[in-house]
Design a protein around this motif. Structure first.
Motif, mmCIF file in Angstrom:
data_model
loop_
_atom_site.group_PDB
_atom_site.id
_atom_site.type_symbol
_atom_site.label_atom_id
_atom_site.label_comp_id
_atom_site.label_asym_id
_atom_site.label_seq_id
_atom_site.Cartn_x
_atom_site.Cartn_y
_atom_site.Cartn_z
ATOM 1 N N HIS A 180 32.704 1.396 -28.346
ATOM 2 C CA HIS A 180 31.632 2.445 -27.886
ATOM 3 C C HIS A 180 32.129 3.633 -28.125
ATOM 4 C CE1 HIS A 180 28.085 0.414 -25.984
ATOM 5 N NE2 HIS A 180 29.178 -0.479 -25.543
ATOM 6 N N GLN A 181 33.489 4.218 -27.585
ATOM 7 C CA GLN A 181 33.796 5.578 -27.900
ATOM 8 C C GLN A 181 34.175 5.664 -29.434
ATOM 9 O OE1 GLN A 181 34.083 7.794 -25.357
ATOM 10 N NE2 GLN A 181 34.337 9.143 -27.003
ATOM 11 N N GLN A 182 34.465 4.833 -30.185
ATOM 12 C CA GLN A 182 34.861 5.059 -31.423
ATOM 13 C C GLN A 182 33.384 5.232 -32.188
ATOM 14 O OE1 GLN A 182 37.293 1.674 -33.082
ATOM 15 N NE2 GLN A 182 38.945 2.069 -31.729
ATOM 16 N N VAL A 183 32.501 4.469 -31.841
ATOM 17 C CA VAL A 183 31.177 4.978 -32.419
ATOM 18 C C VAL A 183 30.772 6.200 -32.220
ATOM 19 C CG1 VAL A 183 28.806 4.323 -32.481
ATOM 20 C CG2 VAL A 183 30.609 2.553 -32.643
ATOM 21 N N ILE A 184 30.800 6.805 -30.804
ATOM 22 C CA ILE A 184 30.536 8.091 -30.642
ATOM 23 C C ILE A 184 31.305 9.349 -31.286
ATOM 24 C CG2 ILE A 184 30.531 9.712 -28.609
ATOM 25 C CD1 ILE A 184 30.213 7.318 -26.596
ATOM 26 N N ASP A 185 32.831 8.817 -31.516
ATOM 27 C CA ASP A 185 33.650 9.875 -32.011
ATOM 28 C C ASP A 185 33.223 9.869 -33.699
ATOM 29 O OD1 ASP A 185 35.109 10.076 -29.566
ATOM 30 O OD2 ASP A 185 36.519 8.808 -30.106
ATOM 31 N N SER A 186 33.035 8.652 -34.216
ATOM 32 C CA SER A 186 32.610 8.762 -35.576
ATOM 33 C C SER A 186 31.238 9.567 -35.894
ATOM 34 C CB SER A 186 32.378 7.471 -36.272
ATOM 35 O OG SER A 186 33.809 6.783 -36.125
ATOM 36 N N LEU A 187 30.361 9.298 -35.091
ATOM 37 C CA LEU A 187 29.072 9.825 -35.372
ATOM 38 C C LEU A 187 29.314 11.417 -35.208
ATOM 39 C CD1 LEU A 187 26.156 7.946 -33.512
ATOM 40 C CD2 LEU A 187 25.991 8.896 -35.656
ATOM 41 N N TRP A 188 30.130 11.798 -33.974
ATOM 42 C CA TRP A 188 30.446 13.229 -33.767
ATOM 43 C C TRP A 188 31.008 13.912 -34.922
ATOM 44 C CZ3 TRP A 188 28.249 16.385 -31.277
ATOM 45 C CH2 TRP A 188 28.665 18.036 -31.089
ATOM 46 N N GLN A 189 31.892 13.306 -35.719
ATOM 47 C CA GLN A 189 32.683 13.694 -36.967
ATOM 48 C C GLN A 189 31.546 13.878 -37.828
ATOM 49 O OE1 GLN A 189 35.419 10.795 -38.060
ATOM 50 N NE2 GLN A 189 37.065 11.422 -36.423
ATOM 51 N N LEU A 190 30.462 13.241 -37.886
ATOM 52 C CA LEU A 190 29.484 13.460 -39.064
ATOM 53 C C LEU A 190 28.539 14.443 -38.543
ATOM 54 C CD1 LEU A 190 28.724 9.685 -39.572
ATOM 55 C CD2 LEU A 190 29.929 11.140 -41.117
ATOM 56 N N ILE A 191 28.157 14.824 -37.312
ATOM 57 C CA ILE A 191 27.244 15.794 -37.068
ATOM 58 C C ILE A 191 27.828 17.134 -36.483
ATOM 59 C CG2 ILE A 191 25.442 14.050 -37.015
ATOM 60 C CD1 ILE A 191 25.618 14.397 -33.988
ATOM 61 N N GLY A 192 28.721 17.005 -35.699
ATOM 62 C CA GLY A 192 29.488 18.079 -34.943
ATOM 63 C C GLY A 192 29.997 19.158 -35.696
ATOM 64 N N VAL A 193 30.304 20.186 -35.180
ATOM 65 C CA VAL A 193 31.182 21.323 -35.712
ATOM 66 C C VAL A 193 32.479 21.327 -35.253
ATOM 67 C CG1 VAL A 193 31.093 23.957 -36.130
ATOM 68 C CG2 VAL A 193 29.084 22.644 -36.095
ATOM 69 N N ASN A 194 33.347 21.307 -36.138
ATOM 70 C CA ASN A 194 34.760 21.086 -35.839
ATOM 71 C C ASN A 194 35.295 22.067 -34.961
ATOM 72 O OD1 ASN A 194 35.032 18.671 -37.190
ATOM 73 N ND2 ASN A 194 35.546 19.820 -39.252
ATOM 74 N N ASP A 195 34.795 23.289 -34.933
ATOM 75 C CA ASP A 195 35.571 24.189 -33.968
ATOM 76 C C ASP A 195 34.725 24.561 -32.556
ATOM 77 O OD1 ASP A 195 33.119 25.394 -35.092
ATOM 78 O OD2 ASP A 195 33.965 27.147 -35.404
ATOM 79 N N VAL A 196 34.041 23.827 -32.425
ATOM 80 C CA VAL A 196 33.309 23.511 -31.034
ATOM 81 C C VAL A 196 34.219 22.801 -29.951
ATOM 82 C CG1 VAL A 196 31.228 22.946 -29.620
ATOM 83 C CG2 VAL A 196 31.022 23.815 -31.781
#
Length: 198
Positions: A180-196
């Protein structure tokens, strides 16, 4: 015995056994009342089934809406939707062991689609409302710079909702808290801004 007790017991049985394999007598036995006690509230098994499925989607629709409206970050939204906590909550509410209802989930969904189109419409409308809430939260996150602004919020919200729904049907051999956490982290890598900062 309240109407809600009957609905929750029936819902548990429908999820565990499927619609066709549950009788009103099964529900009565499950909660220790007479079949007549059920007829006091519901005129038929079909009426009880409609009430049970409606209860499930209304209850969790309200719960999701409440929690999503309180969540301030989109990363928090992902955690809420994809961590498995909602499934654990449902299992606790209905007194179901993790994964017990998974085998009947698909057959119950097919029964609903084929025999109860009004319930399917209710489910579809609930999913649309949830997708729109996710989209609005993502648009707010794009405006604050938490997530990438170049992504179509409607498409990403649909993907998040699809992943959330899909995780519910995967077995414990595939999905666990680490996954579950890996899925969340992977999605975040795709949509999140790295410096936040999270």
């Amino acid at each position: 015995m309240t109407k809600d007790n009957i609905i929750v017991a029936a819902l548990r049985l429908f999820l565990l056994r499927g619609y066709r394999n549950v009788s009103l007598m099964d529900v009565a036995n499950e909660i220790g009342i007479t079949k007549g006690g059920i007829y006091h509230y519901f005129g038929s098994k079909e009426e009880l089934f409609r009430a049970s499925i409606g209860y499930l989607f209304d209850y969790f629709g309200k719960r999701y809406t409440e929690f999503l409206s309180k969540e301030k970050t989109f990363r928090g939204i992902l955690n809420l939707l994809l961590s498995g906590e909602q499934e654990a909550y449902m299992e606790g509410l209905l007194n179901i062991k993790p994964g017990d209802y998974r085998a009947n989930n698909a057959s119950l969904a097919l029964e609903i689609m084929h025999n109860f189109p009004e319930i399917q419409e209710q489910i579809d409308q609930g999913q649309l409302r949830l997708r729109n809430i996710i989209k609005e939260k993502l648009q707010a996150a794009q405006e604050t710079g938490e997530t990438r602004g170049d992504l179509d919020a409607k498409v990403v919200a649909t993907i998040v909702l699809s992943v959330s729904s899909g995780l519910n049907v995967l077995g414990k051999n595939i999905i666990n808290s680490d996954m579950h956490q890996q899925v969340i982290d992977s999605l975040w890598q795709l949509i999140g801004v790295n410096d936040v900062k999270e």
